[in-house]
Write a protein that holds these residues in place. Structure first.
Motif, PDB file in Angstrom:
ATOM      1  N   HIS A 223      41.076  47.249  39.479  1.00  0.00           N
ATOM      2  CA  HIS A 223      42.324  46.804  38.852  1.00  0.00           C
ATOM      3  C   HIS A 223      42.395  47.160  37.369  1.00  0.00           C
ATOM      4  N   TYR A 224      41.243  47.478  36.786  1.00  0.00           N
ATOM      5  CA  TYR A 224      41.165  47.645  35.339  1.00  0.00           C
ATOM      6  C   TYR A 224      42.054  48.793  34.849  1.00  0.00           C
ATOM      7  N   GLY A 225      42.964  48.463  33.947  1.00  0.00           N
ATOM      8  CA  GLY A 225      43.867  49.444  33.377  1.00  0.00           C
ATOM      9  C   GLY A 225      44.977  49.885  34.300  1.00  0.00           C
ATOM     10  N   ARG A 226      45.048  49.314  35.517  1.00  0.00           N
ATOM     11  CA  ARG A 226      46.009  49.781  36.514  1.00  0.00           C
ATOM     12  C   ARG A 226      46.973  48.695  36.988  1.00  0.00           C
ATOM     13  N   ASP A 227      46.465  47.494  37.167  1.00  0.00           N
ATOM     14  CA  ASP A 227      47.250  46.459  37.841  1.00  0.00           C
ATOM     15  C   ASP A 227      47.515  45.309  36.877  1.00  0.00           C
ATOM     16  N   ARG A 228      48.722  45.259  36.346  1.00  0.00           N
ATOM     17  CA  ARG A 228      49.066  44.220  35.372  1.00  0.00           C
ATOM     18  C   ARG A 228      49.291  42.858  36.013  1.00  0.00           C
ATOM     19  N   ARG A 229      49.237  42.802  37.333  1.00  0.00           N
ATOM     20  CA  ARG A 229      49.284  41.488  37.982  1.00  0.00           C
ATOM     21  C   ARG A 229      47.992  40.716  37.737  1.00  0.00           C
ATOM     22  N   VAL A 230      46.942  41.428  37.341  1.00  0.00           N
ATOM     23  CA  VAL A 230      45.663  40.809  37.003  1.00  0.00           C
ATOM     24  C   VAL A 230      45.610  40.639  35.486  1.00  0.00           C
ATOM     25  N   THR A 231      45.651  39.389  35.034  1.00  0.00           N
ATOM     26  CA  THR A 231      45.507  39.099  33.613  1.00  0.00           C
ATOM     27  C   THR A 231      44.145  38.457  33.380  1.00  0.00           C
ATOM     28  N   ALA A 232      43.674  38.529  32.142  1.00  0.00           N
ATOM     29  CA  ALA A 232      42.314  38.061  31.875  1.00  0.00           C
ATOM     30  C   ALA A 232      42.152  37.662  30.421  1.00  0.00           C
ATOM     31  N   LEU A 233      41.247  36.715  30.207  1.00  0.00           N
ATOM     32  CA  LEU A 233      40.884  36.268  28.863  1.00  0.00           C
ATOM     33  C   LEU A 233      39.425  35.841  28.901  1.00  0.00           C
ATOM     34  N   MET A 234      38.650  36.268  27.910  1.00  0.00           N
ATOM     35  CA  MET A 234      37.259  35.819  27.792  1.00  0.00           C
ATOM     36  C   MET A 234      37.205  34.616  26.862  1.00  0.00           C
ATOM     37  N   VAL A 235      36.498  33.594  27.290  1.00  0.00           N
ATOM     38  CA  VAL A 235      36.271  32.402  26.471  1.00  0.00           C
ATOM     39  C   VAL A 235      34.792  32.354  26.120  1.00  0.00           C
ATOM     40  N   GLU A 236      34.474  32.601  24.850  1.00  0.00           N
ATOM     41  CA  GLU A 236      33.098  32.581  24.340  1.00  0.00           C
ATOM     42  C   GLU A 236      32.929  31.348  23.463  1.00  0.00           C
TER      43      GLU A 236
END
Length: 277
Positions: A223-236
């Motif tokens: 999905h990386y760079g291709r599918d904007r239906r997948v959103t993501a955020l890293m919590v550090e």
């Protein structure tokens, strides 16, 4: 599959089901210390040095933090937990030449420690074996979970749960900031609303930084760079905010931060409901 269902240690990961109408996957890749005997035999550190490296590099108790957040959220998110140490393989790294951490010996299969000592021999055959045994099955399982949630909900948000020490380690090549909470973003997969939801959720935890000391967030390669239906955020989360460093017992801060993470989960689901409505 029940609340504590999953895939087991033989697979190296556990999937904890969430609500059927949840859009959120909590991904916990670095909480474990387990190194299988056959992998330990190839590591060049003695037991004391290995224990020290695990203390530095394990995101201790982030699995507990994610579990508490999942149980606190109004709508239970799905959770994907790595059961093996990142010293076996690091599922968050690119498995190829795209990985910038390869320059310090810390690509998907680490050959150096956090202070530059030799961890294992630089052996392409062994690297390929470890990728085939642990990395690729893990990646397929995360991908399958994302695809399953897309099939049901039409969208999914991966919240990547990490921690980092209050003092910079020698291997780090990213930003120099040390905020109480760092939010890692991606230009394709982190929309403005998700970044701002993260800032709002952790506003009461001492402040947030953006992409420092670590940037980016986990999205399956399919999905990386291709599918904007997948959103993501890293919590550090900086470790002195929730445990006794380097990897000691949790403090009262764990419950506070888990509550903030639950607030973020609720915000993501509410935003999804608004877009549907």
């Amino acid at each position: 599959m029940g609340r504590h269902g999953g895939s087991g240690r033989a697979a190296g990961f556990r999937v904890v089901p969430g609500a059927a109408d949840s859009d959120v996957i909590l991904h916990v890749p670095h909480a474990a210390r387990l190194v299988p005997p056959e992998v330990r035999a190839k590591l060049l550190l003695d037991d004391a040095a290995l224990a020290a490296e695990l203390a530095r590099m394990t995101d201790a108790h982030t699995d507990l933090l994610a579990d508490l957040a999942a149980r606190t959220a109004r709508r239970t998110p799905w959770t994907f937990v790595n059961l093996l140490s990142r010293l076996v393989v690091d599922p968050e790294r690119f498995p190829d030449g795209r990985e910038s951490m390869r320059s310090v010996g810390m690509a998907a299969v680490y050959t150096r420690t956090s202070d530059g000592a030799v961890l294992r021999a630089d052996d392409p055959v062994e690297e390929a074996h470890l990728l085939d045994r642990w990395y690729h099955p893990y990646a397929r399982a995360v991908t399958d979970l994302v695809d399953a949630r897309l099939a049901v909900r039409g969208r999914v948000t991966v919240l990547d749960v990490h921690s980092y020490p209050s003092r910079r380690l020698p291997y780090e090549i990213g930003g120099t900031g040390r905020p109480p909470v760092c939010l890692g973003t991606d230009p394709v997969h982190t929309p403005d609303w998700l970044r701002e939801a993260g800032r709002a959720a952790f506003a009461g935890c001492g402040g947030t930084g953006l992409d420092t000391p670590f940037a980016g967030c986990y999205v399956p390669l399919r999905h990386y760079g291709r599918d904007r239906r997948v959103t993501a955020l890293m919590v550090e989360i900086r470790r002195d905010g929730y445990l006794v460093e380097p990897d000691g017992p949790p403090t009262d801060g764990l419950a506070v931060l888990a509550g903030a993470l639950a607030t973020l989960v609720d915000s993501v689901d509410a935003a999804a409901d608004d877009r549907t409505g």
